[in-house]
Design an enzyme around this catalytic site. Structure first.
Site, PDB file in Angstrom:
ATOM      1  N   HIS A  68      25.646  51.917  32.820  1.00  0.00           N
ATOM      2  CA  HIS A  68      24.880  53.059  32.078  1.00  0.00           C
ATOM      3  C   HIS A  68      24.451  54.315  32.555  1.00  0.00           C
ATOM      4  O   HIS A  68      24.299  54.259  33.635  1.00  0.00           O
ATOM      5  CB  HIS A  68      23.543  51.969  31.663  1.00  0.00           C
ATOM      6  CG  HIS A  68      22.630  53.079  30.871  1.00  0.00           C
ATOM      7  ND1 HIS A  68      22.855  53.674  29.700  1.00  0.00           N
ATOM      8  CD2 HIS A  68      21.358  53.370  31.285  1.00  0.00           C
ATOM      9  CE1 HIS A  68      21.875  54.428  29.292  1.00  0.00           C
ATOM     10  NE2 HIS A  68      20.917  54.070  30.279  1.00  0.00           N
ATOM     11  N   CYS A 111      18.156  50.829  26.216  1.00  0.00           N
ATOM     12  CA  CYS A 111      19.549  51.170  27.020  1.00  0.00           C
ATOM     13  C   CYS A 111      20.663  50.177  27.097  1.00  0.00           C
ATOM     14  O   CYS A 111      21.647  50.328  27.641  1.00  0.00           O
ATOM     15  CB  CYS A 111      19.258  52.160  28.184  1.00  0.00           C
ATOM     16  SG  CYS A 111      18.697  53.767  27.736  1.00  0.00           S
ATOM     17  N   ASN A 120      22.576  61.013  28.937  1.00  0.00           N
ATOM     18  CA  ASN A 120      22.121  59.720  28.798  1.00  0.00           C
ATOM     19  C   ASN A 120      22.065  59.376  27.393  1.00  0.00           C
ATOM     20  O   ASN A 120      21.450  60.126  26.320  1.00  0.00           O
ATOM     21  CB  ASN A 120      20.708  59.368  29.191  1.00  0.00           C
ATOM     22  CG  ASN A 120      20.413  57.754  29.123  1.00  0.00           C
ATOM     23  OD1 ASN A 120      21.075  57.025  28.229  1.00  0.00           O
ATOM     24  ND2 ASN A 120      19.231  57.305  29.713  1.00  0.00           N
TER      25      ASN A 120
END
Ligand code: UT7
Length: 332
Positions: free
Chosen positions: A256, A116, A286
């Site tokens: 994020h 990520c 996500n």
């Protein structure tokens, strides 16, 4: 003349049409809208459907949009880096496939896998090429087809992820705008808490790995959560401190999008108000490497030349980091 910095000069994005909402997930696994919303902040996510459709399909869409917005051609590009955890294939690199699909012929390309945090790692890497003065137009794509590695029988992970890609163009700036600073970190001791166990060289694909469902995302959520809250907040505070920025100086936090609660904790630690936080997790979940550029894409019209922007991420590996950008343009 000031030193050469890499500044973002255009953004493109590509979102699949199919919307997987919490109601549909309620029919697939033992979950409910209230749990998903309160624990994660997610209402729906996009899913890329279609035979043979991989991350490059969305990456190419994002790059085409970016080229058009900037009014340049694919042949003008010197380098393309793709941040992805779900490449089309183990090899060749998805960056090469995107380049081929779009017609980028005068560039070299490679992928970066830092889960990520991959977009931030790639952005920092790309900025080094610009800062040498040798490279003038560098594209960084952040994209993932998370649905290709999500187990839709596992309620602890399938509610979290979605598919998307977004891309930024970096060009040289000598007026003080662009990427000012970056802090990137990784700690391999965290590698077992969030991973895809099989399919690599340590555990190649076999009948057994498929039967054991070891090609899907595995996550120990609570452990990752604890490290993410601390890692993302610490590194964001650190980059502010070493650039003498207070919460008031920061125009935007671009975090994020893994969990609304992690984002809120980072916001509080930085001392920035909620209206300065880009958050679209409710609509996309996500999307791993796409979250940060997708936020920039959606908020682009609100960004003003000179805005101080902090990007922050935490992901599998563990990897984490923060980047400080002085925004380089107003959108007409
Ligand atoms: O982007 C890369 C980095 N990743 C992250 O940053 C993710 C970090 N982790 C998280 O965001 C959170 O840990 C999750 C959202 C994954 C989970 O939230 P949590 O508050 O940590 O829940 P939990 O794992 O502690 O589970 C609490 C309960 C459990 O039930 P029991 O044992 O208390 O009876 C789970 O089985 O919630 C249950 N549960 C669910 N219930 C309904 C887990 N998933 C679900 C679900 N629906 N989808």
């Amino acid at each position: 003349m000031q030193k050469i910095r890499a500044s973002i000069t255009a953004i493109g994005a590509c979102l699949p049409d199919y919307i997987l909402d919490n109601t549909e997930l309620e029919k697939m696994v033992d979950t409910n809208n209230e749990w998903i919303l309160s624990r994660t902040g997610i209402s729906e996510r996009r899913i890329l459907k279609g035979e043979g459709m991989g991350t490059s399909e969305m990456g190419a869409g994002a790059v085409r949009m970016l080229l058009e917005k900037r009014g340049i051609t694919a042949e003008d590009i010197d380098l393309i880096i793709c941040a992805t955890t779900t490449p089309d294939h183990q090899f060749p690199a998805t960056a090469n496939i995107i380049a081929d699909k779009v017609g980028i012929k005068n560039a070299f390309g490679f992928d970066i896998n830092a889960a990520c945090s991959g977009f931030l790692f790639s952005l920092t890497t790309a900025s080094q090429f610009i800062e040498t003065g040798k490279y003038k137009k560098v594209i960084v794509v952040g994209g993932d087809k998370m649905s290709s590695i999500v187990d839709y029988t596992d309620r602890t992970t399938c509610v979290l992820f979605g598919d998307a890609a977004a891309a930024v163009l970096l060009e040289p700036d000598t007026e003080g705008f662009g990427i000012q600073d970056s802090i990137l970190k990784s700690d391999g001791a965290g590698r077992t808490f969030l991973r895809q166990k099989a399919g690599g060289s340590a555990y190649p694909a076999s009948m057994e790995t498929v039967m054991n469902r070891e090609h899907y995302v595995y996550q120990e959520g609570q452990t990752v959560f604890k490290f993410a809250v601390k890692g993302m907040a610490d590194v964001s505070a650190e980059i502010m401190e070493r650039n003498n920025l207070t919460g008031d100086d920061v125009a935007w936090l671009v975090p994020h999008q893994a969990n609304k609660r992690i984002i809120d904790a980072t916001r509080d630690r930085m001392g920035v108000s909620n209206d300065k936080v880009m958050m679209n997790i409710q609509r996309y979940g996500n999307t791993t490497n796409a979250t940060i550029p997708l936020c920039l894409f959606e908020w682009e019209k609100q960004l003003k030349k000179g805005d101080n922007i902090i990007l922050a991420a935490f992901g599998g590996g563990f990897t984490w980091g923060a980047t400080y950008i002085k925004w380089a343009y107003d959108t007409k």
